[in-house]
Design a protein around this motif. Structure first.
Motif, short mmCIF file in Angstrom:
data_model
loop_
_atom_site.label_atom_id
_atom_site.label_comp_id
_atom_site.label_asym_id
_atom_site.label_seq_id
_atom_site.Cartn_x
_atom_site.Cartn_y
_atom_site.Cartn_z
N ALA A 9 -0.47 6.93 3.34
CA ALA A 9 -0.71 5.49 3.22
C ALA A 9 -0.68 4.78 4.56
O ALA A 9 -1.54 3.94 4.84
CB ALA A 9 0.33 4.87 2.27
N ALA A 56 0.84 -1.20 0.00
CA ALA A 56 0.00 0.00 0.00
C ALA A 56 0.87 1.25 0.00
O ALA A 56 0.57 2.24 -0.69
CB ALA A 56 -0.94 0.00 1.21
N VAL A 57 1.94 1.21 0.77
CA VAL A 57 2.86 2.36 0.83
C VAL A 57 3.62 2.50 -0.48
O VAL A 57 3.75 3.60 -1.03
CB VAL A 57 3.83 2.20 2.01
N ALA A 74 1.37 3.86 -3.21
CA ALA A 74 1.01 5.27 -2.98
C ALA A 74 2.16 6.19 -3.38
O ALA A 74 1.96 7.22 -4.03
CB ALA A 74 0.63 5.49 -1.52
#
Length: 224
Positions: A100, A68-69, A72
């Protein structure tokens, strides 16, 4: 138009969200598949449709958190012009990273709690993702230094460790209703970037004079 998730995908997300919360609260050893199923409001047997074991589930939680990080930050950087200066790239990456980890707070906190507890094979698999993300940051810093935007004497590996460590710690103290993510990112960027950028008012001779007056000392740093 936003594409609707299939019923199975919605159920899987419920399992993952529940697992992240339970791992966050009880750690790896204290978590069972039954408790996760209860948190997800599913029958105990239903959870095995998505994940065959607790190890499969924690691996998915760890990977989802870092992905997810990564996604992003990649998306945010991709929107910048190709000739964007290092300062802007660092500021953009900082904001995307903060957003994130706050948006996925349970996953971030679960990772912080259980990473050292999970089986080595799971940890090593997740480390490959973490290392690829660290390399992304190293590239951002190195390119800026090569272009003369960041100080040539700056230790970029140490800067990267400081940036990522401080950013990841934010999830421990950030509270809605206080400073906004924009404010935190802006203030954090100011501290980081101001320490890296080349200052036009500081000449080489001035730096040499300062060093002569106050020579550098050897500092021993105790490992945490």
């Amino acid at each position: 138009m936003t594409k609707k998730l299939a019923k199975s995908a919605i159920s899987q997300k419920r399992v993952l969200d529940a697992a992240a919360k339970i791992f966050r609260d009880f750690g790896y050893a204290g978590t069972t598949m039954r408790v996760i199923a209860e948190e997800a409001e599913l029958k105990a047997g239903s959870i095995y449709y998505h994940y065959k074991s607790k190890d499969d589930l924690i691996s998915a939680v760890l990977d989802l958190g870092i992905k997810a990080v990564i996604d992003a930050v990649k998306d945010a950087l991709a929107k910048l012009p190709e000739d964007a200066p290092g300062r802007l790239r660092v500021q953009t990456a900082i904001h995307a990273h903060l957003s994130a980890i706050i948006d996925n707070g349970d996953y971030t906190l679960a990772t912080r709690r259980v990473f050292g507890q999970v089986p080595e094979a799971i940890r090593e698999k997740n480390l490959r993702l973490r290392n690829s993300y660290a390399a992304m940051w190293q590239d951002i810093l190195t390119e800026a230094q090569k272009r003369g935007e960041f100080r040539p004497d700056a230790n970029l590996s140490l800067a990267r460790l400081f940036i990522l460590g401080a950013l990841n710690w934010t999830v421990e103290w950030f509270k809605p209703g206080g400073s906004s993510i924009d404010e935190v990112a802006r203030n954090f960027s100011a501290v980081v970037v101001d320490g890296l950028v080349v200052r036009p008012d500081v000449t080489a001779s001035g730096a040499a004079e300062a060093e002569e007056k106050d020579p550098p000392r050897t500092v021993r740093i105790r490992a945490l």
